[in-house]
Scaffold this active site. Structure first.
Site, PDB file in Angstrom:
ATOM      1  N   TYR A  95       0.851  -1.206   0.000  1.00 32.92           N
ATOM      2  CA  TYR A  95       0.000   0.000   0.000  1.00 32.92           C
ATOM      3  C   TYR A  95       0.885   1.255   0.000  1.00 32.92           C
ATOM      4  O   TYR A  95       1.605   1.513   0.971  1.00 32.92           O
ATOM      5  CB  TYR A  95      -0.931   0.042   1.213  1.00 32.92           C
ATOM      6  CG  TYR A  95      -1.980  -1.063   1.273  1.00 32.92           C
ATOM      7  CD1 TYR A  95      -2.359  -1.775   0.133  1.00 32.92           C
ATOM      8  CD2 TYR A  95      -2.608  -1.389   2.468  1.00 32.92           C
ATOM      9  CE1 TYR A  95      -3.314  -2.777   0.196  1.00 32.92           C
ATOM     10  CE2 TYR A  95      -3.568  -2.386   2.538  1.00 32.92           C
ATOM     11  CZ  TYR A  95      -3.914  -3.078   1.401  1.00 32.92           C
ATOM     12  OH  TYR A  95      -4.857  -4.068   1.470  1.00 32.92           O
ATOM     13  N   SER A 118     -13.279  -4.165   2.364  1.00 35.80           N
ATOM     14  CA  SER A 118     -14.315  -3.427   1.631  1.00 35.80           C
ATOM     15  C   SER A 118     -15.682  -3.451   2.324  1.00 35.80           C
ATOM     16  O   SER A 118     -16.713  -3.649   1.671  1.00 35.80           O
ATOM     17  CB  SER A 118     -14.440  -3.949   0.191  1.00 35.80           C
ATOM     18  OG  SER A 118     -13.169  -3.978  -0.422  1.00 35.80           O
ATOM     19  N   PRO A 119     -15.715  -3.258   3.641  1.00 40.25           N
ATOM     20  CA  PRO A 119     -16.988  -3.331   4.372  1.00 40.25           C
ATOM     21  C   PRO A 119     -17.947  -2.210   3.991  1.00 40.25           C
ATOM     22  O   PRO A 119     -19.161  -2.330   4.188  1.00 40.25           O
ATOM     23  CB  PRO A 119     -16.570  -3.202   5.845  1.00 40.25           C
ATOM     24  CG  PRO A 119     -15.271  -2.460   5.796  1.00 40.25           C
ATOM     25  CD  PRO A 119     -14.589  -2.929   4.544  1.00 40.25           C
ATOM     26  N   LEU A 120     -17.384  -1.113   3.423  1.00 40.78           N
ATOM     27  CA  LEU A 120     -18.227   0.022   3.029  1.00 40.78           C
ATOM     28  C   LEU A 120     -18.347   0.096   1.506  1.00 40.78           C
ATOM     29  O   LEU A 120     -18.655   1.158   0.952  1.00 40.78           O
ATOM     30  CB  LEU A 120     -17.641   1.337   3.582  1.00 40.78           C
ATOM     31  CG  LEU A 120     -17.447   1.370   5.105  1.00 40.78           C
ATOM     32  CD1 LEU A 120     -16.799   2.691   5.543  1.00 40.78           C
ATOM     33  CD2 LEU A 120     -18.784   1.167   5.828  1.00 40.78           C
ATOM     34  N   ALA A 121     -18.120  -1.043   0.839  1.00 38.71           N
ATOM     35  CA  ALA A 121     -18.165  -1.079  -0.627  1.00 38.71           C
ATOM     36  C   ALA A 121     -17.338   0.076  -1.217  1.00 38.71           C
ATOM     37  O   ALA A 121     -17.769   0.777  -2.128  1.00 38.71           O
ATOM     38  CB  ALA A 121     -19.603  -1.072  -1.152  1.00 38.71           C
ATOM     39  N   GLY A 171     -16.623   2.916  -0.156  1.00 47.97           N
ATOM     40  CA  GLY A 171     -17.167   4.269   0.034  1.00 47.97           C
ATOM     41  C   GLY A 171     -18.632   4.389  -0.313  1.00 47.97           C
ATOM     42  O   GLY A 171     -19.315   5.281   0.190  1.00 47.97           O
ATOM     43  N   LEU A 172     -19.154   3.495  -1.176  1.00 49.82           N
ATOM     44  CA  LEU A 172     -20.568   3.621  -1.586  1.00 49.82           C
ATOM     45  C   LEU A 172     -21.497   3.469  -0.382  1.00 49.82           C
ATOM     46  O   LEU A 172     -22.510   4.171  -0.265  1.00 49.82           O
ATOM     47  CB  LEU A 172     -20.922   2.577  -2.650  1.00 49.82           C
ATOM     48  CG  LEU A 172     -20.191   2.706  -3.992  1.00 49.82           C
ATOM     49  CD1 LEU A 172     -20.583   1.570  -4.921  1.00 49.82           C
ATOM     50  CD2 LEU A 172     -20.482   4.055  -4.650  1.00 49.82           C
ATOM     51  N   GLY A 195     -22.032   6.582   1.688  1.00 47.32           N
ATOM     52  CA  GLY A 195     -22.744   7.721   1.107  1.00 47.32           C
ATOM     53  C   GLY A 195     -22.157   8.281  -0.166  1.00 47.32           C
ATOM     54  O   GLY A 195     -22.693   9.221  -0.748  1.00 47.32           O
TER      55      GLY A 195
HETATM   56  N1  LIG Z   1      -6.762  -7.917  -1.166  1.00 54.26           N
HETATM   57  C1  LIG Z   1      -6.826  -7.416   0.045  1.00 54.26           C
HETATM   58  O1  LIG Z   1      -6.276  -7.971   0.956  1.00 54.26           O
HETATM   59  C2  LIG Z   1      -7.612  -6.153   0.299  1.00 54.26           C
HETATM   60  C3  LIG Z   1      -8.360  -5.564  -0.731  1.00 54.26           C
HETATM   61  C4  LIG Z   1      -9.111  -4.434  -0.432  1.00 54.26           C
HETATM   62  C5  LIG Z   1      -9.069  -3.896   0.854  1.00 54.26           C
HETATM   63  N2  LIG Z   1      -8.325  -4.457   1.833  1.00 54.26           N
HETATM   64  C6  LIG Z   1      -8.290  -3.899   3.205  1.00 54.26           C
HETATM   65  O2  LIG Z   1      -9.603  -3.531   3.584  1.00 54.26           O
HETATM   66  C7  LIG Z   1      -9.625  -2.156   3.962  1.00 54.26           C
HETATM   67  C8  LIG Z   1     -10.974  -1.539   3.691  1.00 54.26           C
HETATM   68  O3  LIG Z   1     -11.484  -1.881   2.416  1.00 54.26           O
HETATM   69  P1  LIG Z   1     -11.518  -0.849   1.231  1.00 54.26           P
HETATM   70  O4  LIG Z   1     -10.315  -0.004   1.324  1.00 54.26           O
HETATM   71  O5  LIG Z   1     -11.745  -1.629   0.007  1.00 54.26           O
HETATM   72  O6  LIG Z   1     -12.757   0.087   1.405  1.00 54.26           O
HETATM   73  P2  LIG Z   1     -13.989   0.356   2.390  1.00 54.26           P
HETATM   74  O7  LIG Z   1     -13.588   0.161   3.787  1.00 54.26           O
HETATM   75  O8  LIG Z   1     -15.159  -0.411   1.891  1.00 54.26           O
HETATM   76  O9  LIG Z   1     -14.232   1.890   2.097  1.00 54.26           O
HETATM   77  C9  LIG Z   1     -13.331   2.804   2.642  1.00 54.26           C
HETATM   78  C10 LIG Z   1     -13.509   4.193   2.054  1.00 54.26           C
HETATM   79  O10 LIG Z   1     -14.801   4.686   2.323  1.00 54.26           O
HETATM   80  C11 LIG Z   1     -14.724   6.063   2.645  1.00 54.26           C
HETATM   81  N3  LIG Z   1     -15.171   6.206   4.054  1.00 54.26           N
HETATM   82  C12 LIG Z   1     -14.762   5.492   5.134  1.00 54.26           C
HETATM   83  N4  LIG Z   1     -15.406   5.874   6.252  1.00 54.26           N
HETATM   84  C13 LIG Z   1     -16.242   6.844   5.872  1.00 54.26           C
HETATM   85  C14 LIG Z   1     -17.178   7.637   6.553  1.00 54.26           C
HETATM   86  N5  LIG Z   1     -17.384   7.464   7.864  1.00 54.26           N
HETATM   87  N6  LIG Z   1     -17.873   8.558   5.856  1.00 54.26           N
HETATM   88  C15 LIG Z   1     -17.688   8.731   4.522  1.00 54.26           C
HETATM   89  N7  LIG Z   1     -16.806   8.005   3.798  1.00 54.26           N
HETATM   90  C16 LIG Z   1     -16.092   7.076   4.469  1.00 54.26           C
HETATM   91  C17 LIG Z   1     -13.288   6.488   2.451  1.00 54.26           C
HETATM   92  O11 LIG Z   1     -13.066   6.854   1.080  1.00 54.26           O
HETATM   93  P3  LIG Z   1     -13.248   8.340   0.479  1.00 54.26           P
HETATM   94  O12 LIG Z   1     -13.301   9.295   1.598  1.00 54.26           O
HETATM   95  O13 LIG Z   1     -12.066   8.534  -0.376  1.00 54.26           O
HETATM   96  O14 LIG Z   1     -14.487   8.226  -0.329  1.00 54.26           O
HETATM   97  C18 LIG Z   1     -12.577   5.186   2.705  1.00 54.26           C
HETATM   98  O15 LIG Z   1     -11.282   5.120   2.186  1.00 54.26           O
HETATM   99  C19 LIG Z   1      -8.443  -1.542   3.208  1.00 54.26           C
HETATM  100  O16 LIG Z   1      -8.005  -0.333   3.785  1.00 54.26           O
HETATM  101  C20 LIG Z   1      -7.436  -2.643   3.340  1.00 54.26           C
HETATM  102  O17 LIG Z   1      -6.832  -2.594   4.617  1.00 54.26           O
HETATM  103  C21 LIG Z   1      -7.608  -5.591   1.563  1.00 54.26           C
END
Ligand SMILES: NC(=O)c1ccc[n+]([C@@H]2O[C@H](COP(=O)([O-])OP(=O)(O)OC[C@H]3O[C@@H](n4cnc5c(N)ncnc54)[C@H](OP(=O)(O)O)[C@@H]3O)[C@@H](O)[C@H]2O)c1
Length: 326
Positions: free
Chosen positions: A67, A214-217, A219-220, A223
């Site tokens: 990362y 990706s628990p928040l899809a 960012g989708l 919101g």
């Molecule tokens: N292959 C793998 O092992 C793999 C793949 C994917 C992810 N991961 C891990 O999983 C973690 C989380 O998954 P993800 O990164 O895919 O995305 P996610 O947790 O589904 O979404 C995170 C994004 O949502 C937005 N967000 C978060 N909290 C918020 C709030 N309270 N209000 C408004 N927007 C908010 C932010 O983006 P913005 O503000 O930019 O919109 C943030 O970066 C990663 O950081 C990583 O550690 C691992």
């Protein structure tokens, strides 16, 4: 809700929510220029956000060596500082990258590389051990992965790691890792729009924690309704595996429609949409540990505050399934 969850059979305790450190790695890219980060970030804000999370009781942080091509590990290590031993740190290996050009250059599935990668992660994180070491090559041949699992057992014996996991969406692969004594978890995709019943069944059977990426899809489910405007953001040019953002110019209308249909139930009991999405994951299984990404103190505060609001009820869970026709 219990204020701790346990990483599988290891007894390692974590807050029910971890913080995902992909976005705070900043910009990096594939050799063909495909962005692999989430665009520009402010490191000082990232450090403040990690420290705010610590103050709010978050004790689990997930990153990867790749990362930001090493940058996320460095920022996390700096932010934790003397509080390193108060938390559980998870990182990943398997991808090869150039730290200077911040470019992904390939992958290496050899045990010798695993040891080199671990040594480098320890240095960047400023620590003498990783709590949970995760294989980042999600589709690796299972026989090869079994060799890496055995290498991880050696790292445990040497005190370099406490436990390990595979980041994969394939339950059969996760089961191969689960055969190792110190395998604690599987990291996999799951959120209210993308359920993973077979993986959760495996976690139950094999006593693994289910670490939810990706628990928040992406960012989708927090919101976000548009595509990404920053050209360095992976969501502006989504690779095939990244769903929900169409071709990058706009969010997928089908995803937005399903989120709209769930909005009332997810935002019930005073929750924000993001907090509702996390509450669904906690209700789904006692083994889940969502790791939402973040890039600001405000996001850290809102996500950490979800813990006190706890899981959805069983009735709400059933209602979600009914709304989505599952
Ligand atoms: N292959 C793998 O092992 C793999 C793949 C994917 C992810 N991961 C891990 O999983 C973690 C989380 O998954 P993800 O990164 O895919 O995305 P996610 O947790 O589904 O979404 C995170 C994004 O949502 C937005 N967000 C978060 N909290 C918020 C709030 N309270 N209000 C408004 N927007 C908010 C932010 O983006 P913005 O503000 O930019 O919109 C943030 O970066 C990663 O950081 C990583 O550690 C691992």
């Amino acid at each position: 809700m219990e204020t701790i969850r346990t990483l599988g059979r290891t007894g390692i305790e974590v807050s029910p929510l971890g913080f995902g450190c992909w976005a705070i790695g900043g910009e990096w890219q594939a050799a063909d220029g495909q962005p692999l980060g989430w665009g520009r970030v402010d490191d000082e804000e990232s450090v403040r956000a990690v420290r705010r999370a610590l103050d709010l009781g978050v004790t689990f942080f997930d990153t990867a060596d790749t990362y930001g091509a090493g940058h996320s590990e460095r920022v996390l290590g700096r932010a934790l500082g003397k509080r390193r031993d108060d938390v559980v740190v998870a990182t990943k290996w398997g991808n090869v990258f150039d730290e200077d050009t911040r470019t992904l250059t390939g992958a290496d599935d050899s045990p010798a590389y695993a040891r080199r990668a671990l040594t480098a992660s320890l240095r960047r994180l400023g620590t003498d051990h990783v709590d949970l070491y995760q294989l980042h090559l999600s589709d690796l041949d299972p026989a090869r992965a079994a060799e890496l699992r055995d290498a991880c057992e050696e790292f445990v014996d040497e005190g370099l790691i406490r436990a390990y996991a595979w980041s994969t969406d394939d339950p059969a692969r996760a089961a191969v890792f689960a055969e190792g004594e110190h395998c604690a978890a599987v990291q996999h995709a799951i959120n209210v729009l993308q359920d993973a019943p077979e993986m959760l069944a495996l976690c139950e059977e094999s006593e693994l924690a289910s670490i939810n990426r990706s628990p928040l899809a992406m960012g989708l489910l927090a919101g976000k309704r548009q595509g990404a405007s920053d050209a360095g953001d992976i969501r502006s040019r989504p690779p095939a595996w990244l769903q929900g953002f169409g071709d990058g110019s706009a969010a997928d209308p089908d995803w937005l429609a399903r989120i709209d249909a769930l909005k009332e139930i997810l935002t019930s009991d005073g929750r924000t949409l993001a907090q509702g999405a996390l509450a669904w994951l906690w209700a789904r299984s006692p083994r889940t540990v969502p790791i939402p990404g973040f890039r600001s103190v405000a996001q850290a505060e809102q996500n950490a505050a979800a813990i006190a609001k706890g899981p959805l009820t069983a009735g709400q869970l059933a209602e979600v399934d009914q709304i989505l026709g599952r």
